[in-house]
Write an enzyme that holds these catalytic residues in place. Structure first.
Site, PDB file in Angstrom:
ATOM      1  N   PRO A   1       3.087  30.748  17.184  1.00 25.22           N
ATOM      2  CG  PRO A   1       4.470  28.926  17.521  1.00 25.22           C
ATOM      3  CD  PRO A   1       4.161  30.280  18.071  1.00 25.22           C
TER       4      PRO A   1
ATOM      5  CG  PHE B   1       0.780  26.047  24.294  1.00 26.44           C
ATOM      6  CD1 PHE B   1      -0.196  26.101  23.320  1.00 26.44           C
ATOM      7  CD2 PHE B   1       1.396  24.831  24.539  1.00 26.44           C
ATOM      8  CE1 PHE B   1      -0.556  24.969  22.600  1.00 26.44           C
ATOM      9  CE2 PHE B   1       1.046  23.698  23.833  1.00 26.44           C
ATOM     10  CZ  PHE B   1       0.073  23.768  22.862  1.00 26.44           C
TER      11      PHE B   1
ATOM     12  NE  ARG C   1       2.206  13.306  10.434  1.00 24.55           N
ATOM     13  CZ  ARG C   1       1.262  12.371  10.482  1.00 24.55           C
ATOM     14  NH1 ARG C   1       1.497  11.163   9.962  1.00 24.55           N
ATOM     15  NH2 ARG C   1       0.095  12.615  11.052  1.00 24.55           N
TER      16      ARG C   1
ATOM     17  CG  ASP D   1      -2.212  25.083  18.677  1.00 20.90           C
ATOM     18  OD1 ASP D   1      -2.570  26.076  19.357  1.00 20.90           O
ATOM     19  OD2 ASP D   1      -1.683  24.085  19.173  1.00 20.90           O
TER      20      ASP D   1
ATOM     21  CG  HIS E   1      -4.442  24.690  23.597  1.00 26.33           C
ATOM     22  ND1 HIS E   1      -5.320  23.962  24.365  1.00 26.33           N
ATOM     23  CD2 HIS E   1      -3.664  25.376  24.458  1.00 26.33           C
ATOM     24  CE1 HIS E   1      -5.069  24.191  25.642  1.00 26.33           C
ATOM     25  NE2 HIS E   1      -4.070  25.051  25.725  1.00 26.33           N
TER      26      HIS E   1
ATOM     27  CE  LYS F   1      -1.892  24.904  12.356  1.00 25.99           C
ATOM     28  NZ  LYS F   1      -2.954  23.957  12.747  1.00 25.99           N
TER      29      LYS F   1
ATOM     30  NE  ARG G   1       1.425   7.548  14.035  1.00 20.76           N
ATOM     31  CZ  ARG G   1       1.023   8.130  12.914  1.00 20.76           C
ATOM     32  NH1 ARG G   1       0.425   9.321  12.970  1.00 20.76           N
ATOM     33  NH2 ARG G   1       1.199   7.544  11.753  1.00 20.76           N
TER      34      ARG G   1
ATOM     35  CG  ASN H   1      -3.383  16.923  10.901  1.00 18.91           C
ATOM     36  OD1 ASN H   1      -4.106  17.755  11.455  1.00 18.91           O
ATOM     37  ND2 ASN H   1      -3.021  17.042   9.631  1.00 18.91           N
TER      38      ASN H   1
END
Length: 323
Positions: free
Chosen positions: A247, A298, A186, A249, A251, A230, A136, A131
């Site tokens: 993986p 991707f 986290r 996600d 997208h 994922k 970041r 997320n």
């Protein structure tokens, strides 16, 4: 500083797509005297890479007690890019023959390689990725390194640190420090996962995951705090050598629904069965290197990719969420 260069064709390694595609968060692009450089940290060293049509030039900065020779450093770099494991030109031809969408993507996204990363750094980088957006995530990974890693060197007024050891991240005081430095939930995931890995045998346990089959390695990873399907697949693919891991996600789900499995467009969420269906589709299409082709597709589908790169550099977080 050590300097060396070796022959490496662009079709076998494209630094832009490989280092800026969301696999590792410790590489930055610089322009020096009009020349593009990539500066990154792995294996407790700072690497500066310059690429021409058929040559890779390398500068390596080591700690004072580390005096590895050029031939050894070249081998480390070749292993990192898996240059001697996979002949990409041959595989691109094979994949293009199987899939017209891949064939089109390959025109621009040639030389995309899966990095062979250190499992500890890979695991905790992708715990940070949940997320989150790339700038970041990068900031968090650098904080982990500066808080708990060892200093390697100063370069152009920037301090560079190695990634922390497991025991350093497993210390009970780590969670509170990370929370006060913007890691949010986290912080707990990082500390708990580090403690769990240490209790299972530490880096020896991680090495055993490389020797397991893909399904078992993924099941073991999912037992760790903060790691779902994922993130487990990212780790399997990028540091454990399970190159069939896909993986999935949002997208990747959209790519599959639009180009490969039209019936998915009627689904509203990525359930466990849909996740497996997408992964199995690409594994059946591409075989044991399906995770490699997934990474290329991707990158190719990221809205011109260069726009995404600019967004990351300009810290515009709403453009792309990390897996």
């Amino acid at each position: 500083m050590k300097c060396f260069e070796f022959h490496c064709k662009l079709k076998e390694l494209q630094l832009l797509g490989t280092l800026n595609g969301g696999q590792s968060f410790r590489w930055k692009k610089n322009i020096k005297d009009g020349i593009e450089q990539w500066v990154g940290v792995f294996k407790e060293r700072v690497w500066v890479l310059e690429q021409s049509f058929d040559t890779l030039k390398c500068q390596v900065y080591q700690t004072p007690h580390d005096n590895m020779e050029n031939n050894e450093l070249e081998l480390i770099l070749r292993n990192y890019f898996q240059l001697d494991l996979i002949n990409l030109e041959e595989h691109y031809e094979e994949w293009s023959a199987k899939d017209p969408y891949f064939k089109e993507a390959a025109k621009q996204f040639y030389g995309i390689r899966i990095l062979q990363q250190e499992p500890v750094e890979n695991i905790f980088s992708f715990i940070c990725s949940q997320n989150n957006h790339i700038s970041r995530i990068t900031s968090m990974v650098e904080k982990l390194a500066s808080f708990y890693g060892s200093k390697i060197c100063d370069l152009n007024r920037v301090e560079y640190y190695s990634f922390p050891k497991l025991d350093d991240l497993a210390h009970p005081a780590v969670e509170e420090k990370l929370r006060t430095n913007g890691f949010g939930y986290r912080a707990k995931y990082i500390t708990k996962a580090a403690q769990e890995i240490v209790s299972k045998g530490g880096t020896d346990w991680l090495e055993k995951l490389k020797l397991m089959d893909y399904v078992d390695a993924k099941k073991n990873l999912i037992t760790l705090t903060g790691i779902g399907p994922k993130v487990a697949d990212c780790i399997c693919l990028m540091s454990l050598g399970h190159l069939q891991a896909i993986p999935v996600d949002t997208h990747m789900y959209q790519i599959a629904a639009r180009l490969y499995i039209p019936t998915l467009s009627k689904k509203k969420t990525i359930t466990e069965s849909i996740y497996k269906e997408i992964g199995d589709h690409f594994r059946n299409l591409y075989g044991p290197l399906a995770g490699w082709t997934h990474t290329i597709l991707f990158c190719a589908d990221l809205k011109k990719f260069k726009e995404v790169i600019n967004d990351d550099r300009e810290d515009k977080p709403n453009k792309r969420k990390k897996k």
